[in-house]
Write a protein that holds these residues in place. Structure first.
Motif, PDB file in Angstrom:
ATOM      1  N   LYS A   1      -7.471   1.343  -8.819  1.00 55.48           N
ATOM      2  CA  LYS A   1      -5.882   1.588  -8.404  1.00 55.48           C
ATOM      3  C   LYS A   1      -4.973   0.206  -7.886  1.00 55.48           C
ATOM      4  CE  LYS A   1      -8.909   4.762  -4.843  1.00 55.48           C
ATOM      5  NZ  LYS A   1      -9.270   4.650  -3.696  1.00 55.48           N
ATOM      6  N   ILE A   2      -6.045  -1.102  -8.468  1.00 57.44           N
ATOM      7  CA  ILE A   2      -5.474  -1.997  -8.369  1.00 57.44           C
ATOM      8  C   ILE A   2      -3.586  -2.450  -9.425  1.00 57.44           C
ATOM      9  CG2 ILE A   2      -5.069  -4.666  -8.579  1.00 57.44           C
ATOM     10  CD1 ILE A   2      -8.799  -4.286  -7.951  1.00 57.44           C
ATOM     11  N   ASP A   3      -2.996  -2.960  -8.794  1.00 51.11           N
ATOM     12  CA  ASP A   3      -1.317  -3.296  -9.056  1.00 51.11           C
ATOM     13  C   ASP A   3      -1.103  -1.226  -9.788  1.00 51.11           C
ATOM     14  OD1 ASP A   3      -1.188  -4.811  -9.221  1.00 51.11           O
ATOM     15  OD2 ASP A   3      -2.121  -5.739 -11.385  1.00 51.11           O
ATOM     16  N   THR A   4      -1.590  -0.523  -9.147  1.00 53.10           N
ATOM     17  CA  THR A   4      -0.881   1.104  -8.888  1.00 53.10           C
ATOM     18  C   THR A   4       0.475   1.148  -7.666  1.00 53.10           C
ATOM     19  OG1 THR A   4      -2.476   2.312  -7.994  1.00 53.10           O
ATOM     20  CG2 THR A   4      -2.415   1.618 -10.306  1.00 53.10           C
ATOM     21  N   ALA A   5       1.253   2.388  -8.173  1.00 51.26           N
ATOM     22  CA  ALA A   5       1.618   2.935  -7.302  1.00 51.26           C
ATOM     23  C   ALA A   5       2.492   4.168  -6.381  1.00 51.26           C
ATOM     24  CB  ALA A   5       3.290   2.060  -6.897  1.00 51.26           C
ATOM     25  N   GLU A   6       2.015   5.007  -5.399  1.00 49.63           N
ATOM     26  CA  GLU A   6       2.694   6.467  -5.511  1.00 49.63           C
ATOM     27  C   GLU A   6       3.675   6.362  -4.430  1.00 49.63           C
ATOM     28  OE1 GLU A   6       1.248   8.590  -6.733  1.00 49.63           O
ATOM     29  OE2 GLU A   6      -0.310   7.836  -7.864  1.00 49.63           O
ATOM     30  N   THR A   7       4.704   7.595  -4.169  1.00 51.65           N
ATOM     31  CA  THR A   7       5.610   7.898  -3.484  1.00 51.65           C
ATOM     32  C   THR A   7       5.597   7.097  -2.214  1.00 51.65           C
ATOM     33  OG1 THR A   7       6.158  10.009  -4.907  1.00 51.65           O
ATOM     34  CG2 THR A   7       7.074   9.838  -2.787  1.00 51.65           C
ATOM     35  N   TYR A   8       4.328   7.308  -1.400  1.00 49.82           N
ATOM     36  CA  TYR A   8       4.524   7.012   0.171  1.00 49.82           C
ATOM     37  C   TYR A   8       4.373   5.998   0.645  1.00 49.82           C
ATOM     38  CZ  TYR A   8       5.681  12.315  -0.594  1.00 49.82           C
ATOM     39  OH  TYR A   8       6.811  13.660  -0.132  1.00 49.82           O
ATOM     40  N   PHE A   9       5.501   5.139   1.253  1.00 49.64           N
ATOM     41  CA  PHE A   9       5.024   3.492   1.501  1.00 49.64           C
ATOM     42  C   PHE A   9       3.969   3.241   3.121  1.00 49.64           C
ATOM     43  CE2 PHE A   9       6.094  -0.094   4.023  1.00 49.64           C
ATOM     44  CZ  PHE A   9       5.231  -1.216   3.451  1.00 49.64           C
ATOM     45  N   VAL A  10       3.163   2.795   2.576  1.00 49.21           N
ATOM     46  CA  VAL A  10       2.020   2.648   3.543  1.00 49.21           C
ATOM     47  C   VAL A  10       2.139   1.058   4.624  1.00 49.21           C
ATOM     48  CG1 VAL A  10      -0.485   2.465   4.903  1.00 49.21           C
ATOM     49  CG2 VAL A  10       0.122   4.457   3.270  1.00 49.21           C
ATOM     50  N   SER A  11       2.357   0.514   4.132  1.00 48.62           N
ATOM     51  CA  SER A  11       2.982  -0.690   4.028  1.00 48.62           C
ATOM     52  C   SER A  11       2.719  -1.984   3.460  1.00 48.62           C
ATOM     53  CB  SER A  11       1.253  -1.670   5.947  1.00 48.62           C
ATOM     54  OG  SER A  11      -0.103  -1.526   4.476  1.00 48.62           O
TER      55      SER A  11
ATOM     56  N   LEU B   1       1.274  -1.288   0.220  1.00 48.75           N
ATOM     57  CA  LEU B   1       0.145   0.225  -0.029  1.00 48.75           C
ATOM     58  C   LEU B   1       1.235   0.746   0.256  1.00 48.75           C
ATOM     59  CD1 LEU B   1      -2.159  -2.011   0.952  1.00 48.75           C
ATOM     60  CD2 LEU B   1      -3.410  -0.803   2.336  1.00 48.75           C
ATOM     61  N   THR B   2       0.234   2.344  -0.597  1.00 46.94           N
ATOM     62  CA  THR B   2       1.267   3.393  -1.126  1.00 46.94           C
ATOM     63  C   THR B   2       0.419   4.582  -1.412  1.00 46.94           C
ATOM     64  OG1 THR B   2       1.826   2.629  -3.794  1.00 46.94           O
ATOM     65  CG2 THR B   2       3.668   2.558  -1.992  1.00 46.94           C
ATOM     66  N   GLY B   3       1.073   6.016  -0.894  1.00 50.56           N
ATOM     67  CA  GLY B   3      -0.240   7.287  -1.005  1.00 50.56           C
ATOM     68  C   GLY B   3       0.174   8.240  -1.385  1.00 50.56           C
ATOM     69  N   ILE B   4      -0.300   9.147  -2.183  1.00 48.48           N
ATOM     70  CA  ILE B   4       0.287  10.583  -3.120  1.00 48.48           C
ATOM     71  C   ILE B   4       0.790  10.882  -1.380  1.00 48.48           C
ATOM     72  CG2 ILE B   4      -0.073  12.770  -3.731  1.00 48.48           C
ATOM     73  CD1 ILE B   4      -2.738  10.633  -5.347  1.00 48.48           C
ATOM     74  N   LEU B   5      -0.143  11.164   0.188  1.00 45.27           N
ATOM     75  CA  LEU B   5       0.468  12.408   0.880  1.00 45.27           C
ATOM     76  C   LEU B   5       0.573  12.115   1.941  1.00 45.27           C
ATOM     77  CD1 LEU B   5      -2.924  14.091   1.456  1.00 45.27           C
ATOM     78  CD2 LEU B   5      -1.728  15.045  -0.612  1.00 45.27           C
TER      79      LEU B   5
ATOM     80  N   GLN C   1       1.439   8.613   6.813  1.00 45.32           N
ATOM     81  CA  GLN C   1       1.592   7.712   8.371  1.00 45.32           C
ATOM     82  C   GLN C   1       0.193   7.520   8.849  1.00 45.32           C
ATOM     83  OE1 GLN C   1       5.355   7.767   8.642  1.00 45.32           O
ATOM     84  NE2 GLN C   1       5.487   8.298   6.584  1.00 45.32           N
ATOM     85  N   ILE C   2      -0.575   8.004   8.780  1.00 47.09           N
ATOM     86  CA  ILE C   2      -1.693   8.821   9.662  1.00 47.09           C
ATOM     87  C   ILE C   2      -2.281   6.496   9.432  1.00 47.09           C
ATOM     88  CG2 ILE C   2      -4.196   8.667  10.087  1.00 47.09           C
ATOM     89  CD1 ILE C   2      -2.788  11.027  11.167  1.00 47.09           C
ATOM     90  N   LYS C   3      -2.138   6.543   8.029  1.00 44.24           N
ATOM     91  CA  LYS C   3      -3.009   5.030   7.534  1.00 44.24           C
ATOM     92  C   LYS C   3      -2.041   3.824   8.582  1.00 44.24           C
ATOM     93  CE  LYS C   3      -5.581   5.653   3.256  1.00 44.24           C
ATOM     94  NZ  LYS C   3      -5.401   7.179   3.371  1.00 44.24           N
ATOM     95  N   LYS C   4       0.046   4.043   8.463  1.00 39.41           N
ATOM     96  CA  LYS C   4       0.560   3.412   8.747  1.00 39.41           C
ATOM     97  C   LYS C   4       0.107   2.839  10.428  1.00 39.41           C
ATOM     98  CE  LYS C   4       4.340   3.631   7.551  1.00 39.41           C
ATOM     99  NZ  LYS C   4       5.749   4.368   7.247  1.00 39.41           N
ATOM    100  N   ASN C   5      -0.258   4.340  10.593  1.00 41.49           N
ATOM    101  CA  ASN C   5      -0.409   4.383  12.361  1.00 41.49           C
ATOM    102  C   ASN C   5      -1.856   3.188  12.862  1.00 41.49           C
ATOM    103  OD1 ASN C   5      -0.399   4.942  15.520  1.00 41.49           O
ATOM    104  ND2 ASN C   5       0.371   6.837  14.532  1.00 41.49           N
ATOM    105  N   MET C   6      -2.688   3.863  12.362  1.00 37.53           N
ATOM    106  CA  MET C   6      -4.644   2.711  12.073  1.00 37.53           C
ATOM    107  C   MET C   6      -3.473   1.711  12.254  1.00 37.53           C
ATOM    108  SD  MET C   6      -7.181   5.355   9.650  1.00 37.53           S
ATOM    109  CE  MET C   6      -7.636   6.945  10.751  1.00 37.53           C
ATOM    110  N   ILE C   7      -3.145   1.495  10.914  1.00 35.87           N
ATOM    111  CA  ILE C   7      -2.875  -0.586  10.440  1.00 35.87           C
ATOM    112  C   ILE C   7      -2.403  -1.128  11.873  1.00 35.87           C
ATOM    113  CG2 ILE C   7      -1.097  -1.853   9.394  1.00 35.87           C
ATOM    114  CD1 ILE C   7      -2.516  -0.539   6.259  1.00 35.87           C
ATOM    115  N   GLN C   8      -1.124   0.038  12.536  1.00 36.34           N
ATOM    116  CA  GLN C   8      -0.320  -0.876  13.344  1.00 36.34           C
ATOM    117  C   GLN C   8      -1.363  -1.090  14.471  1.00 36.34           C
ATOM    118  OE1 GLN C   8       2.624   1.954  13.797  1.00 36.34           O
ATOM    119  NE2 GLN C   8       4.209   0.762  11.838  1.00 36.34           N
TER     120      GLN C   8
END
Length: 249
Positions: free
Chosen positions: A209-219, A180-184, A189-196
């Motif tokens: 959105k499937i098989d796409t990628a953005e700059t910021y890693f989520v999980s 999972l990756t994000g644009i912002l 970071q919020i999504k990452k924290n929610m998952i944890q």
């Protein structure tokens, strides 16, 4: 073929296939893999694709600003919401992020649902206000006007104070290798924290959105329990996600 023409062809190819390998492009364009790797790096540096090991994937086609996203692909969001709804049961504590697909799920909540919603999303909070049996806990912090959510260290620290039964994520991009990756940055970071801080993770994703990628890693993919989409689980594009152990709806 000149470099500009070659790179234009690569982007056109990727827009149709969503993902491509260096070998495929090398054969398709009759150039060396080294040439393709250089092209992919240049295009990745420009934000036009995401270079991955052995090839590239397309960036998410979803608009960045909330006001544009809220009106985008409404029918498929409703399909996803109806598939995800059975996972919500009375008594649960539920993290809900600021994605517009997550908002579509909240809009479908039955009037008598009795759960606790913890969110940093202003639009989610507004919808929950009209549901008498749902307790709302809202994360304070700096407002991000692009996503209509709160962000920053105050919001991050807030979510560390809870343990949720379920986390609902309206994701930006998902890829079976890049995760999972994000644009912002702040939103990621919020999504990452929610998952944890959740026991069970549900990712909501339209097929684009499937098989796409953005700059910021989520999980990584392994952190997700269920992937809910608007397409049939038997669709070929979902096969790698099933192989990773996800339940796909």
């Amino acid at each position: 073929m000149k470099k500009e023409e070659r790179q234009k062809t690569i982007l056109e190819y990727l827009s149709k296939e969503h993902r491509v390998t260096s070998i495929e492009l090398s054969e398709y364009l009759s150039v060396s893999e080294d040439t393709i790797r250089r092209d992919l790096k240049e295009l990745s540096d420009q934000g036009l694709l995401k270079a991955v090991r052995g090839g590239a994937v397309a960036p998410s086609p979803i608009p960045l600003h909330y006001r544009k996203r809220e009106k985008h692909d409404l029918e498929n969001k409703k399909i996803i919401a109806q598939k995800a709804l059975p996972y919500l049961k009375d008594g649960q504590v539920v993290f809900i992020d600021g994605g517009t697909t997550s908002l579509a799920l909240v809009a479908s909540f039955p009037h008598d649902l009795k759960i606790t919603v913890i969110t940093n999303s202003f639009p989610v909070a507004v919808l929950v206000e009209d549901l008498p049996n749902i307790e709302l806990i809202f994360a304070g912090g700096r407002m991000c006007k692009t996503s209509f959510t709160t962000a920053g260290m105050e919001s991050l620290d807030f979510f560390r104070n809870f343990r949720a039964d379920i986390c609902i994520l309206g994701i930006c991009s998902i890829h079976h290798e890049r995760g999972l990756t994000g644009i912002l940055y702040d939103d990621s970071q919020i999504k990452k924290n929610m998952i944890q801080n959740s026991d069970f993770i549900i990712a909501l994703s339209s097929s684009e959105k499937i098989d796409t990628a953005e700059t910021y890693f989520v999980s990584p993919i392994k952190d997700i329990d269920v992937l809910v989409t608007n397409i049939a689980p038997e669709d070929e594009i979902l096969k790698p996600y099933k192989e990773k152990g996800l339940t796909v709806l």
